[in-house]
Scaffold this motif. Sequence first.
Motif, mmCIF file in Angstrom:
data_model
loop_
_atom_site.group_PDB
_atom_site.id
_atom_site.type_symbol
_atom_site.label_atom_id
_atom_site.label_comp_id
_atom_site.label_asym_id
_atom_site.label_seq_id
_atom_site.Cartn_x
_atom_site.Cartn_y
_atom_site.Cartn_z
ATOM 1 N N ALA A 1 27.727 16.950 71.671
ATOM 2 C CA ALA A 1 26.818 17.767 70.862
ATOM 3 C C ALA A 1 26.320 19.001 71.619
ATOM 4 O O ALA A 1 26.221 20.094 71.061
ATOM 5 C CB ALA A 1 25.634 16.914 70.418
ATOM 6 N N GLU A 2 26.052 18.814 72.914
ATOM 7 C CA GLU A 2 25.460 19.930 73.670
ATOM 8 C C GLU A 2 26.457 21.043 73.966
ATOM 9 O O GLU A 2 26.066 22.117 74.419
ATOM 10 C CB GLU A 2 24.819 19.417 74.977
ATOM 11 C CG GLU A 2 25.720 18.646 75.896
ATOM 12 C CD GLU A 2 25.717 17.133 75.616
ATOM 13 O OE1 GLU A 2 25.502 16.716 74.459
ATOM 14 O OE2 GLU A 2 25.941 16.370 76.581
ATOM 15 N N GLU A 3 27.739 20.806 73.700
ATOM 16 C CA GLU A 3 28.741 21.845 73.956
ATOM 17 C C GLU A 3 28.928 22.808 72.790
ATOM 18 O O GLU A 3 29.674 23.780 72.890
ATOM 19 C CB GLU A 3 30.082 21.194 74.297
ATOM 20 C CG GLU A 3 30.069 20.444 75.612
ATOM 21 C CD GLU A 3 31.360 19.671 75.820
ATOM 22 O OE1 GLU A 3 32.317 20.245 76.343
ATOM 23 O OE2 GLU A 3 31.400 18.481 75.427
ATOM 24 N N MET A 4 28.293 22.541 71.652
ATOM 25 C CA MET A 4 28.454 23.405 70.484
ATOM 26 C C MET A 4 27.813 24.759 70.758
ATOM 27 O O MET A 4 26.781 24.846 71.427
ATOM 28 C CB MET A 4 27.812 22.763 69.254
ATOM 29 C CG MET A 4 28.388 21.400 68.928
ATOM 30 S SD MET A 4 30.173 21.505 68.703
ATOM 31 C CE MET A 4 30.676 19.956 69.409
ATOM 32 N N VAL A 5 28.429 25.808 70.225
ATOM 33 C CA VAL A 5 27.971 27.172 70.502
ATOM 34 C C VAL A 5 27.146 27.678 69.315
ATOM 35 O O VAL A 5 27.669 27.797 68.207
ATOM 36 C CB VAL A 5 29.190 28.110 70.717
ATOM 37 C CG1 VAL A 5 28.731 29.540 70.977
ATOM 38 C CG2 VAL A 5 30.075 27.590 71.840
ATOM 39 N N PRO A 6 25.848 27.973 69.532
ATOM 40 C CA PRO A 6 25.074 28.558 68.445
ATOM 41 C C PRO A 6 25.271 30.075 68.422
ATOM 42 O O PRO A 6 25.267 30.724 69.463
ATOM 43 C CB PRO A 6 23.620 28.210 68.805
ATOM 44 C CG PRO A 6 23.615 27.929 70.269
ATOM 45 C CD PRO A 6 25.022 27.713 70.732
ATOM 46 N N CYS A 7 25.486 30.652 67.224
ATOM 47 C CA CYS A 7 25.616 32.111 67.128
ATOM 48 C C CYS A 7 25.014 32.579 65.806
ATOM 49 O O CYS A 7 24.733 31.767 64.916
ATOM 50 C CB CYS A 7 27.072 32.554 67.264
ATOM 51 S SG CYS A 7 28.153 32.082 65.917
ATOM 52 N N ASP A 8 24.808 33.907 65.705
ATOM 53 C CA ASP A 8 24.286 34.433 64.442
ATOM 54 C C ASP A 8 25.452 34.889 63.562
ATOM 55 O O ASP A 8 26.622 34.716 63.930
ATOM 56 C CB ASP A 8 23.243 35.533 64.710
ATOM 57 C CG ASP A 8 23.855 36.768 65.348
ATOM 58 O OD1 ASP A 8 25.109 36.906 65.338
ATOM 59 O OD2 ASP A 8 23.087 37.608 65.854
ATOM 60 N N LEU A 9 25.141 35.512 62.438
ATOM 61 C CA LEU A 9 26.196 35.881 61.491
ATOM 62 C C LEU A 9 27.013 37.090 61.954
ATOM 63 O O LEU A 9 27.977 37.484 61.305
ATOM 64 C CB LEU A 9 25.602 36.133 60.103
ATOM 65 C CG LEU A 9 25.111 34.872 59.379
ATOM 66 C CD1 LEU A 9 24.380 35.235 58.086
ATOM 67 C CD2 LEU A 9 26.255 33.905 59.072
ATOM 68 N N THR A 10 26.638 37.687 63.085
ATOM 69 C CA THR A 10 27.458 38.772 63.650
ATOM 70 C C THR A 10 28.290 38.271 64.831
ATOM 71 O O THR A 10 28.894 39.054 65.554
ATOM 72 C CB THR A 10 26.585 39.955 64.130
ATOM 73 O OG1 THR A 10 25.831 39.527 65.292
ATOM 74 C CG2 THR A 10 25.617 40.416 63.054
ATOM 75 N N GLY A 11 28.285 36.965 65.041
ATOM 76 C CA GLY A 11 29.090 36.381 66.113
ATOM 77 C C GLY A 11 28.427 36.434 67.478
ATOM 78 O O GLY A 11 29.048 36.089 68.488
ATOM 79 N N LYS A 12 27.159 36.848 67.508
ATOM 80 C CA LYS A 12 26.466 36.932 68.795
ATOM 81 C C LYS A 12 25.985 35.548 69.226
ATOM 82 O O LYS A 12 25.313 34.858 68.446
ATOM 83 C CB LYS A 12 25.272 37.893 68.652
ATOM 84 C CG LYS A 12 24.587 38.236 69.946
ATOM 85 C CD LYS A 12 23.689 39.443 69.715
ATOM 86 C CE LYS A 12 22.314 39.338 70.182
ATOM 87 N NZ LYS A 12 21.354 38.374 70.016
ATOM 88 N N ALA A 13 26.325 35.156 70.452
ATOM 89 C CA ALA A 13 25.875 33.859 70.958
ATOM 90 C C ALA A 13 24.361 33.869 71.109
ATOM 91 O O ALA A 13 23.780 34.855 71.557
ATOM 92 C CB ALA A 13 26.544 33.578 72.297
ATOM 93 N N LEU A 14 23.722 32.783 70.713
ATOM 94 C CA LEU A 14 22.261 32.742 70.742
ATOM 95 C C LEU A 14 21.716 32.082 71.991
ATOM 96 O O LEU A 14 20.524 32.100 72.246
ATOM 97 C CB LEU A 14 21.743 32.028 69.490
ATOM 98 C CG LEU A 14 22.054 32.768 68.181
ATOM 99 C CD1 LEU A 14 21.636 31.928 66.983
ATOM 100 C CD2 LEU A 14 21.367 34.127 68.137
ATOM 101 N N GLU A 15 22.601 31.452 72.751
ATOM 102 C CA GLU A 15 22.181 30.923 74.060
ATOM 103 C C GLU A 15 23.423 30.674 74.891
ATOM 104 O O GLU A 15 24.532 30.593 74.358
ATOM 105 C CB GLU A 15 21.365 29.629 73.898
ATOM 106 C CG GLU A 15 22.129 28.495 73.257
ATOM 107 C CD GLU A 15 21.237 27.283 72.957
ATOM 108 O OE1 GLU A 15 21.598 26.192 73.411
ATOM 109 O OE2 GLU A 15 20.220 27.440 72.274
ATOM 110 N N GLY A 16 23.223 30.631 76.197
ATOM 111 C CA GLY A 16 24.336 30.306 77.095
ATOM 112 C C GLY A 16 25.271 31.481 77.314
ATOM 113 O O GLY A 16 25.129 32.546 76.724
#
Length: 242
Positions: free
Chosen positions: A55-70
């Motif tokens: 679960a912790e490996e999932m990549v959070p991003c916004d609708l423009t593809g920008k990573a939100l952390e990491g």
Amino acid sequence: MATEYELRGQLATCTRIFAMQGMIGVFGHVSVYQPELKRVFITPGMGSDKGSLRAEEMVPCDLTGKALEGEQGPPVEWPIHTAIHAARPDALAVAHLHTPYATLYAIAKRKFQPVTLQGAIFSEGVPLYPEAQLITNPARGEALLKVIADKRAVLLRGHGIVVAGKNLQEVLYASLVLEDDAKKSWQAAALGEVGTISDEECRAFGAEIALERRAQRAWNYFASLEARWDRQPATGRSELFP
Ligand SMILES: [Zn+2]
């Protein structure tokens, strides 16, 4: 609203099941969307070991593809996911896969039509995105959105498939069914002409009505197999309708 913890966990489970079933590997990614926060969680890109994702490996991003952390950004074909999530409130989960059988319909010049009752969820057909290219920018994402429109899935020419659903359970089930129907069509063709299930028969069967229950039961079944999978290729794997 589903919590981040729940979504990350379900996304990891769904992806590991796809890996167990041989439907995702070096290529392919799966996403889930939190509309309230306009936040996408997506699996890491090419080369990540999908069969062991946590679960912790999932990549959070916004609708423009920008990573939100990491440090890590989303896979290069993120516009597949963001275009569909942003436009369709009924598509909170999206899988992009290069599955062995359904992808044949993105190669052979033959229209996909359901051949089993389960396949009736695809009675509206599976359109073809005609360009042989990766979906790596928002313009291509929008073009893909026009082709899939309000359908459940789309074929990408010479490439793979995209399946959308209201949650990961539905995307898992629909992807398994599409792959199973594609495989059975191919196998049945060896015996002669392939019969398909007509639109009328699909409607009469009412596959849509029971979809949520079927999707949840398939999820429970495959999640149980996955929990005792020994991570070796082809172990634990089960046909959808053995
Ligand atoms: Zn791809």
